[in-house]
Design an enzyme around this catalytic site. Structure first.
Site, PDB file in Angstrom:
ATOM      1  N   PHE A 150       0.817  -1.374   0.035  1.00 39.41           N
ATOM      2  CA  PHE A 150      -0.150  -0.015  -0.071  1.00 39.41           C
ATOM      3  C   PHE A 150       0.876   1.231   0.009  1.00 39.41           C
ATOM      4  O   PHE A 150       0.345   2.201  -0.526  1.00 39.41           O
ATOM      5  CB  PHE A 150      -0.921   0.006   1.201  1.00 39.41           C
ATOM      6  N   SER A 227       5.569  -6.647   4.638  1.00 37.79           N
ATOM      7  CA  SER A 227       5.823  -7.276   5.690  1.00 37.79           C
ATOM      8  C   SER A 227       7.033  -8.277   5.666  1.00 37.79           C
ATOM      9  O   SER A 227       6.514  -9.303   4.571  1.00 37.79           O
ATOM     10  CB  SER A 227       5.033  -7.104   6.701  1.00 37.79           C
ATOM     11  N   CYS A 282      10.031   1.418   3.681  1.00 41.01           N
ATOM     12  CA  CYS A 282      11.008   0.486   4.292  1.00 41.01           C
ATOM     13  C   CYS A 282      12.222   1.168   4.226  1.00 41.01           C
ATOM     14  O   CYS A 282      13.264   0.570   4.805  1.00 41.01           O
ATOM     15  CB  CYS A 282      11.051  -0.756   3.321  1.00 41.01           C
TER      16      CYS A 282
END
Length: 485
Positions: A150, A227, A282
């Site tokens: 997302f 993740s 990230c």
């Protein structure tokens, strides 16, 4: 509802999914209902795979010089429609408009790199014996899939779309159900750029579609960004079905700050790293390791952080659950003895009271054993841990299971080189808060930040999206018979 219900994009047209189950798509900016997204089934995926398989023979036979012409036009269309595309990203993701513009610009850069592939994947040829030649060439895999997150609704899809397709593959992409609008618009632009039907397909959904992609026998390779927990599951499931898989996971990026760092530049870079895109990337700085007396830099950092204003130059986090989780980390760290220097909990944004915002947060005296120091926060929060030496700082960085990025702030070249050598991270910066390589250099971390071989962008991605064919030819009967025969 602002937009029509989302549809899948298969074989060059938007079609309804074979299900009545949907999820609401809510804007984190102000809580507006944007659309609904279907929870597609394995049947929908199979329809997309069949379309892609039908398109593959003709597309793969098209020369790469011809294939990349699509991406010359696609790049131009991204630039032509940048304002519309950025507004869409801002609505569904919550980042600021300027950040959304930068995301589209990066997508154009990625398409530009794909246009250079004919000059890169030329293969090799060598006369290995008189009259005998050996040759290598990169051959497309077939139907491939990309599962995207997302936090970058347009850029991360463009990590994979241009290279995979320009190299001759046909693709199925599964956008995040939280931000399904941007990929649909990219599909329209690819069609406008001249991409044949079936080469690019979009199937929306949640876990069921991810698992179906990993299991489908017609899909040769899977890329994933998200993740670490899910990256591990995707990698394990895809490879157990004998597919190639490259799964990028989470991160806990450490910025090591030495006393000789330039205060203003360091504070600005760290703030931009921890709060840019609301910390939902990230590559965000979430842990600062202060080496020795750097209070003067921490003071500057707090000053810079307070300039980040939710709803103005600081975007929203993706949803209420994320906001609550981020703020729980802050509260827990404070209860364990950390000192909150800048508190971003529960900000009020006038006119956007239903938006999901977290303000910039700076927390000092964090211990390495605290959850906030170990786990990915994915919000505009930086935790400061204090050490006396660079080796102590590196020990903290090395001990973390992630390995996406690390940076050092110093004016000492020897010390910078020492950190580059010792940091356990795939991407390292010196006086850079977000050490993302630019094309043609590739993006990818180490350790629990990446599962699989190679990187997802740049030259390294060529090996993932193709297989190498080797041929040996002999046209000289005078060469006689030898072991090469």
């Amino acid at each position: 509802m602002k937009y029509s219900p989302i549809q899948n994009y298969i074989n060059g047209q938007f079609i309804d999914a074979a299900t009545d189950q949907t999820l609401a798509v809510i804007s984190p900016v102000d809580g507006t209902l944007l659309s609904t997204v279907p929870l597609s089934t394995a049947h929908d995926l199979d329809t997309a795979v069949k379309a892609a398989k039908a398109a593959f023979p003709a597309w793969s036979r098209t020369t790469i010089k011809e294939r990349v012409q699509v991406f010359f036009r696609y790049k131009a269309l991204l630039e032509k429609n940048i304002n519309e595309l950025a507004a869409l990203v801002q609505e569904e993701n919550g980042k600021t408009y300027d950040e959304a513009v930068a995301e589209i610009e990066k997508g154009a850069e990625l398409a530009e790199f794909a246009c250079s592939l004919p000059q890169i994947v030329t293969g090799e040829i060598l006369e290995v014996s008189r009259g005998v030649e050996c040759r290598t060439e990169h051959v497309p895999l077939g139907v491939v899939a990309s599962i995207v997150p997302f936090n970058f609704p347009s850029m991360v899809p463009n990590w994979t779309i241009p290279n995979a397709i320009a190299l001759g593959n046909c693709m199925i992409i599964k956008p995040s159900e939280k931000v399904p609008l941007s990929v649909g618009r990219l599909a329209e632009l690819l069609q406008e750029a001249g991409l044949p039907k079936g080469v690019f397909n979009v199937v929306h959904g949640d876990r069921e579609i991810v698992e179906a992609i990993c299991d489908h026998p017609g899909i040769e390779a899977v890329s994933f960004v998200g993740s670490t927990k899910i990256a591990k599951a995707v990698y394990k499931r895809a490879t157990s079905n004998y597919k190639r898989c490259l799964a990028l996971g989470g991160a806990k990026n450490h910025l090591i700050v030495l006393p000789d760092a330039i205060p203003g530049m360091t504070a600005q870079n760290i703030t931009a790293s921890m709060a840019g895109c609301a910390g939902q990337r990230c590559m965000a700085a979430s842990a600062m390791v202060a080496v020795g007396p750097v209070d003067h830099i921490i003071e500057k950092l707090c000053e810079e952080a307070q300039k980040m204003v939710p709803g103005k130059n600081l975007g929203a986090v993706i949803n209420r659950a994320s906001k609550d989780r981020i703020e729980r980390y802050i509260t827990e760290a404070e209860s364990q003895g950390a000192k909150v220097l800048v508190d971003g909990r529960n900000p009020t944004v006038e006119g956007k009271e239903e938006g999901t915002y977290v303000g910039p947060t700076v927390i000092d005296y964090v211990r390495p054993d605290m959850a906030i120091a170990q786990e990915e926060i994915f919000g505009p929060v930086i935790s400061i841990m204090r050490t006396n030496t660079v080796d102590e700082a590196l020990a903290i960085e090395n001990a973390n299971p992630y390995g996406n990025a690390a940076s050092v702030f110093t004016q000492n070249g020897g010390m910078a080189r020492y950190v580059i050598d010792k940091a356990s991270a795939g991407m390292v910066g010196v006086n850079v808060g977000v050490p993302v390589p630019r094309e043609p250099f590739s993006f990818g971390g180490w350790n629990d930040s990446r599962f699989g071989v190679g990187d997802i962008t740049g030259k390294s991605s060529i090996e993932f999206w193709t297989k190498l064919k080797k041929s040996t030819t002999k046209w000289n009967p005078e060469a006689g018979i030898n072991w090469m025969s």
